[in-house]
Design a protein around this motif. Structure first.
Motif, PDB file in Angstrom:
ATOM      1  N   LYS A  18       0.849  -1.186   0.000  1.00 51.31           N
ATOM      2  CA  LYS A  18       0.000   0.000   0.000  1.00 51.31           C
ATOM      3  C   LYS A  18       0.889   1.242   0.000  1.00 51.31           C
ATOM      4  CE  LYS A  18      -3.544  -2.418   2.655  1.00 51.31           C
ATOM      5  NZ  LYS A  18      -4.267  -2.489   3.958  1.00 51.31           N
ATOM      6  N   ALA A  19       0.365   2.326  -0.546  1.00 50.40           N
ATOM      7  CA  ALA A  19       1.169   3.544  -0.684  1.00 50.40           C
ATOM      8  C   ALA A  19       1.667   4.053   0.658  1.00 50.40           C
ATOM      9  CB  ALA A  19       0.352   4.628  -1.383  1.00 50.40           C
ATOM     10  N   ASP A  20       0.865   3.857   1.738  1.00 56.23           N
ATOM     11  CA  ASP A  20       1.278   4.373   3.043  1.00 56.23           C
ATOM     12  C   ASP A  20       2.108   3.371   3.846  1.00 56.23           C
ATOM     13  OD1 ASP A  20      -0.669   2.542   3.689  1.00 56.23           O
ATOM     14  OD2 ASP A  20      -1.856   3.902   4.932  1.00 56.23           O
ATOM     15  N   GLU A  21       2.504   2.258   3.206  1.00 54.96           N
ATOM     16  CA  GLU A  21       3.338   1.269   3.898  1.00 54.96           C
ATOM     17  C   GLU A  21       4.819   1.409   3.549  1.00 54.96           C
ATOM     18  OE1 GLU A  21       0.733  -2.719   4.584  1.00 54.96           O
ATOM     19  OE2 GLU A  21       1.279  -2.302   2.492  1.00 54.96           O
ATOM     20  N   ILE A  22       5.144   2.216   2.560  1.00 60.46           N
ATOM     21  CA  ILE A  22       6.525   2.269   2.085  1.00 60.46           C
ATOM     22  C   ILE A  22       6.975   3.704   1.869  1.00 60.46           C
ATOM     23  CG2 ILE A  22       5.802   2.012  -0.340  1.00 60.46           C
ATOM     24  CD1 ILE A  22       8.421   0.369  -0.761  1.00 60.46           C
ATOM     25  N   ALA A  23       8.229   3.959   2.178  1.00 60.98           N
ATOM     26  CA  ALA A  23       8.886   5.236   1.868  1.00 60.98           C
ATOM     27  C   ALA A  23      10.065   4.926   0.948  1.00 60.98           C
ATOM     28  CB  ALA A  23       9.371   5.920   3.140  1.00 60.98           C
ATOM     29  N   VAL A  24      10.188   5.694  -0.134  1.00 62.27           N
ATOM     30  CA  VAL A  24      11.247   5.443  -1.118  1.00 62.27           C
ATOM     31  C   VAL A  24      11.897   6.765  -1.510  1.00 62.27           C
ATOM     32  CG1 VAL A  24      11.828   4.391  -3.349  1.00 62.27           C
ATOM     33  CG2 VAL A  24       9.865   3.541  -2.049  1.00 62.27           C
ATOM     34  N   TRP A  25      13.205   6.753  -1.611  1.00 70.19           N
ATOM     35  CA  TRP A  25      13.940   7.917  -2.118  1.00 70.19           C
ATOM     36  C   TRP A  25      15.131   7.393  -2.902  1.00 70.19           C
ATOM     37  CZ3 TRP A  25      18.837  10.034  -1.914  1.00 70.19           C
ATOM     38  CH2 TRP A  25      18.956  11.399  -2.226  1.00 70.19           C
ATOM     39  N   ALA A  26      15.354   7.934  -4.069  1.00 70.22           N
ATOM     40  CA  ALA A  26      16.499   7.537  -4.889  1.00 70.22           C
ATOM     41  C   ALA A  26      16.989   8.730  -5.677  1.00 70.22           C
ATOM     42  CB  ALA A  26      16.122   6.397  -5.830  1.00 70.22           C
ATOM     43  N   ALA A  27      18.309   8.908  -5.715  1.00 68.67           N
ATOM     44  CA  ALA A  27      18.896  10.038  -6.438  1.00 68.67           C
ATOM     45  C   ALA A  27      20.291   9.668  -6.929  1.00 68.67           C
ATOM     46  CB  ALA A  27      18.975  11.270  -5.536  1.00 68.67           C
ATOM     47  N   PRO A  28      20.683  10.181  -8.096  1.00 66.37           N
ATOM     48  CA  PRO A  28      22.043   9.923  -8.588  1.00 66.37           C
ATOM     49  C   PRO A  28      23.084  10.506  -7.647  1.00 66.37           C
ATOM     50  CG  PRO A  28      20.628  10.823 -10.322  1.00 66.37           C
ATOM     51  CD  PRO A  28      19.894  10.994  -9.038  1.00 66.37           C
ATOM     52  N   VAL A  29      24.132   9.762  -7.395  1.00 68.00           N
ATOM     53  CA  VAL A  29      25.233  10.272  -6.568  1.00 68.00           C
ATOM     54  C   VAL A  29      25.858  11.487  -7.230  1.00 68.00           C
ATOM     55  CG1 VAL A  29      27.557   9.753  -5.715  1.00 68.00           C
ATOM     56  CG2 VAL A  29      25.718   8.051  -5.484  1.00 68.00           C
ATOM     57  N   GLU A  30      25.972  11.449  -8.552  1.00 66.54           N
ATOM     58  CA  GLU A  30      26.614  12.542  -9.284  1.00 66.54           C
ATOM     59  C   GLU A  30      25.647  13.660  -9.652  1.00 66.54           C
ATOM     60  OE1 GLU A  30      29.141   9.071  -9.332  1.00 66.54           O
ATOM     61  OE2 GLU A  30      27.057   9.274 -10.011  1.00 66.54           O
ATOM     62  N   GLY A  31      24.380  13.524  -9.316  1.00 70.16           N
ATOM     63  CA  GLY A  31      23.402  14.554  -9.653  1.00 70.16           C
ATOM     64  C   GLY A  31      22.869  15.247  -8.418  1.00 70.16           C
ATOM     65  N   GLU A  32      21.795  16.017  -8.585  1.00 65.16           N
ATOM     66  CA  GLU A  32      21.212  16.754  -7.471  1.00 65.16           C
ATOM     67  C   GLU A  32      19.784  16.348  -7.184  1.00 65.16           C
ATOM     68  OE1 GLU A  32      22.813  18.674  -5.447  1.00 65.16           O
ATOM     69  OE2 GLU A  32      24.677  18.498  -6.585  1.00 65.16           O
ATOM     70  N   GLU A  33      18.954  16.220  -8.223  1.00 65.98           N
ATOM     71  CA  GLU A  33      17.536  15.965  -8.028  1.00 65.98           C
ATOM     72  C   GLU A  33      17.242  14.484  -7.825  1.00 65.98           C
ATOM     73  OE1 GLU A  33      15.252  18.300  -7.674  1.00 65.98           O
ATOM     74  OE2 GLU A  33      16.858  19.780  -7.886  1.00 65.98           O
ATOM     75  N   ALA A  34      16.327  14.197  -6.908  1.00 65.78           N
ATOM     76  CA  ALA A  34      15.875  12.823  -6.708  1.00 65.78           C
ATOM     77  C   ALA A  34      15.045  12.379  -7.904  1.00 65.78           C
ATOM     78  CB  ALA A  34      15.047  12.721  -5.437  1.00 65.78           C
ATOM     79  N   ILE A  35      15.210  11.140  -8.328  1.00 67.33           N
ATOM     80  CA  ILE A  35      14.402  10.620  -9.422  1.00 67.33           C
ATOM     81  C   ILE A  35      13.173   9.880  -8.888  1.00 67.33           C
ATOM     82  CG2 ILE A  35      16.355  10.460 -10.984  1.00 67.33           C
ATOM     83  CD1 ILE A  35      16.330   7.416 -10.503  1.00 67.33           C
ATOM     84  N   VAL A  36      13.210   9.480  -7.608  1.00 66.37           N
ATOM     85  CA  VAL A  36      12.065   8.879  -6.933  1.00 66.37           C
ATOM     86  C   VAL A  36      11.974   9.475  -5.543  1.00 66.37           C
ATOM     87  CG1 VAL A  36      11.052   6.768  -5.991  1.00 66.37           C
ATOM     88  CG2 VAL A  36      12.187   6.705  -8.202  1.00 66.37           C
ATOM     89  N   SER A  37      10.804   9.944  -5.170  1.00 59.45           N
ATOM     90  CA  SER A  37      10.593  10.479  -3.830  1.00 59.45           C
ATOM     91  C   SER A  37       9.145  10.233  -3.433  1.00 59.45           C
ATOM     92  CB  SER A  37      10.909  11.977  -3.785  1.00 59.45           C
ATOM     93  OG  SER A  37      10.734  12.484  -2.480  1.00 59.45           O
ATOM     94  N   HIS A  38       8.945   9.248  -2.589  1.00 56.48           N
ATOM     95  CA  HIS A  38       7.603   8.878  -2.137  1.00 56.48           C
ATOM     96  C   HIS A  38       7.621   8.768  -0.609  1.00 56.48           C
ATOM     97  CE1 HIS A  38       3.792   6.818  -1.688  1.00 56.48           C
ATOM     98  NE2 HIS A  38       4.408   5.850  -1.039  1.00 56.48           N
ATOM     99  N   ARG A  39       6.884   9.636   0.049  1.00 56.37           N
ATOM    100  CA  ARG A  39       6.846   9.699   1.518  1.00 56.37           C
ATOM    101  C   ARG A  39       8.268   9.815   2.070  1.00 56.37           C
ATOM    102  NH1 ARG A  39       5.137   5.432   4.304  1.00 56.37           N
ATOM    103  NH2 ARG A  39       4.178   6.665   5.970  1.00 56.37           N
ATOM    104  N   ALA A  40       9.125  10.488   1.318  1.00 57.15           N
ATOM    105  CA  ALA A  40      10.547  10.544   1.658  1.00 57.15           C
ATOM    106  C   ALA A  40      10.850  11.433   2.847  1.00 57.15           C
ATOM    107  CB  ALA A  40      11.358  11.012   0.444  1.00 57.15           C
ATOM    108  N   GLU A  41       9.912  12.313   3.242  1.00 56.80           N
ATOM    109  CA  GLU A  41      10.115  13.174   4.399  1.00 56.80           C
ATOM    110  C   GLU A  41       9.469  12.598   5.658  1.00 56.80           C
ATOM    111  OE1 GLU A  41      12.026  15.712   3.895  1.00 56.80           O
ATOM    112  OE2 GLU A  41      12.027  15.582   1.707  1.00 56.80           O
ATOM    113  N   THR A  42       8.808  11.462   5.548  1.00 54.99           N
ATOM    114  CA  THR A  42       8.106  10.857   6.677  1.00 54.99           C
ATOM    115  C   THR A  42       9.086  10.145   7.595  1.00 54.99           C
ATOM    116  OG1 THR A  42       6.166  10.508   5.281  1.00 54.99           O
ATOM    117  CG2 THR A  42       6.275   9.237   7.318  1.00 54.99           C
TER     118      THR A  42
END
Length: 460
Positions: A26-50
């Motif tokens: 379920k959407a409220d069961e998982i938090a995901v964050w992913a970003a390139p080491v060499e970049g700045e912007e996250a390419i995936v951010s879901h409940r990443a501040e929770t």
């Protein structure tokens, strides 16, 4: 067709996790964050501040802080001291064991330390062995794990931690029949064994054939051993820290032909005490590898306390937490309200972190001077540690720390694409369904990885 696939991959990689296939989560069961080491912007951010419970992925935060504050050449020191004279090979007073909190200190290291006494010509200890435990002011807790107290992973840290406070049962099935011995032979532990020869079959785990019970001072073993169990071993958690350290010391000293000591006590070495022998551990990365590859909670908590002692002047969880927070502020990682530190290991019902904070720590580690040491501590997919049987199809370009508690499943680490670009990934499930959602979590991470690879290919 290739252009359409590349464009789709670019689109998917840029979507938030909620728009991706969550494979039954379920959407409220998982938090995901992913970003390139060499970049700045996250390419995936879901409940990443929770704020979520990270389980053992919290060890990454502790290891990152330790590398930056202690340095990769940091070593623990264990010392034997005394103010008493030596006469005719006898130490005429108390021997002080100044524990350094070495998380990897084992019987081999203890034997080397004691051999230093023998080289000085000492063979008899006519005083007490006194444990100087000044290294740690307080240990802190890991609340609500009482039901797991007999398991090695819940052993508390200690300034005199030896062999992770476990003894080993070695089983033999040979011409003398079926039997078991305790290693080391601890004077305060009674071994009661009722073993007989068993049927001829494989013995991948001796506990399949031998029931082992202990109350801390008596170890009872019953069963029927196949011949294939000859030489197999199993650990038991026995005694309290002081009793284990004292009895283990005496057993190793006697193995070297030494006599004594005359009892065990706690105390502080006098200022005039001189060093008689010392042991230095391997550098910090050796401990980090054990902590992360095998998710060793006792060692992680010990490292956390060491961080407080060396970087803030007090071996306590509170001091260590202050060191971590200061370092985060220095590096501009600012999700501090979401961060709760209890013991730095993730063996905690209270610890919290956001996926973004942990992900930014991963990126900082990968960009920093100790990137190689940090990455080398992580399990390699399909090859080692807690990832040995996971992500086999993705292979060694994926390195991730795992995390597991009753209601938590977590993964955090790095993927390296074929073109060398790296992705920092954090995915944490907090749910009563977590134990049954491990495959779903792995599938989410695999999707993020493949999306990143497709995105990388589209840019070339």
């Amino acid at each position: 067709m290739k252009n359409r696939i590349a464009a789709l991959g670019l689109l998917v990689a840029a979507l938030p996790a909620a728009a991706l296939e969550l494979h039954g989560l379920k959407a409220d069961e998982i938090a995901v964050w992913a970003a390139p080491v060499e970049g700045e912007e996250a390419i995936v951010s879901h409940r990443a501040e929770t704020a979520v419970n990270p389980a053992s992925t919290m060890k990454l935060l502790t290891g990152w802080a330790a590398l930056n504050r202690l340095g990769p050449d940091y070593r623990w020191t264990t010392t034997l001291l005394s103010a008493a004279p030596v006469e005719n090979g006898a130490l005429k007073g108390d021997l002080y064991w100044l524990g350094g909190g070495d998380p990897r200190f084992d019987n081999g290291n203890l034997l080397t330390l004691l051999y230093g006494l023998r080289l000085r010509g000492i063979h008899k200890l006519e005083g007490r062995l006194v444990l100087d435990k000044r290294a740690f002011a307080s240990i802190g807790g890991a609340d609500d794990f009482d039901e797991d107290a007999g398991r090695a992973f819940t052993v508390e840290p200690d300034s005199h931690l030896t062999n992770l406070k476990v003894a080993w049962l070695t089983f033999y099935r040979d011409a003398q029949g079926a039997r078991v011995v305790l290693d080391p032979p601890l004077a305060g532990v009674k071994l009661q064994a009722e073993l007989k020869p068993g049927k001829d079959e494989a013995c991948p785990d001796v506990r399949r054939f031998a029931a082992i019970e202990t109350d801390g001072r008596t170890v009872t073993v019953k069963g029927a051993l196949p011949a294939a169990c000859d030489g197999k071993r199993a650990y038991v958690n026995v005694l309290d820290h002081d009793a284990f350290a004292g009895q283990d010391f005496a057993a190793m000293w006697q193995a070297l032909g030494g006599e004594g000591p005359m009892g065990v006590a706690r105390g502080r070495a006098p200022d005039e005490a001189r060093e008689l022998a010392a042991w230095q551990s391997q550098p910090l990365p050796a401990a980090l590898a054990d902590i992360n590859k095998y998710s060793n909670n006792t060692m992680a908590r010990t490292l956390f306390l060491t961080l407080g002692r060396e970087a803030a002047g007090e071996g306590s969880p509170q001091a260590a937490a202050g060191v971590v927070r200061d370092l985060l502020r220095e590096r501009g990682i600012d999700d501090l309200p979401q961060l709760i530190l209890e013991n730095g290991s993730g063996l905690s019902r209270r610890e919290r972190v956001s996926a973004r904070l942990l992900g930014e720590v991963l990126r900082d580690a990968a960009r920093g001077p100790y990137a190689d040491e940090f990455a080398a501590s992580l399990p390699v997919a399909g090859q080692m540690g807690t990832l040995k049987k996971r992500f086999i199809d993705l292979g060694p370009r994926l390195r991730m720390k795992t995390g597991t508690l009753k209601d938590v499943k977590a993964l955090a680490g790095y993927w390296q694409a074929a073109d060398g670009r790296r992705l920092a990934i954090v995915a944490i499930v907090n749910s009563p369904r977590a134990p049954e959602m491990a495959k779903a979590l792995d599938a989410v991470v695999a999707d993020v990885v493949r999306g990143f690879d497709t995105r990388s290919s589209a840019k070339r």
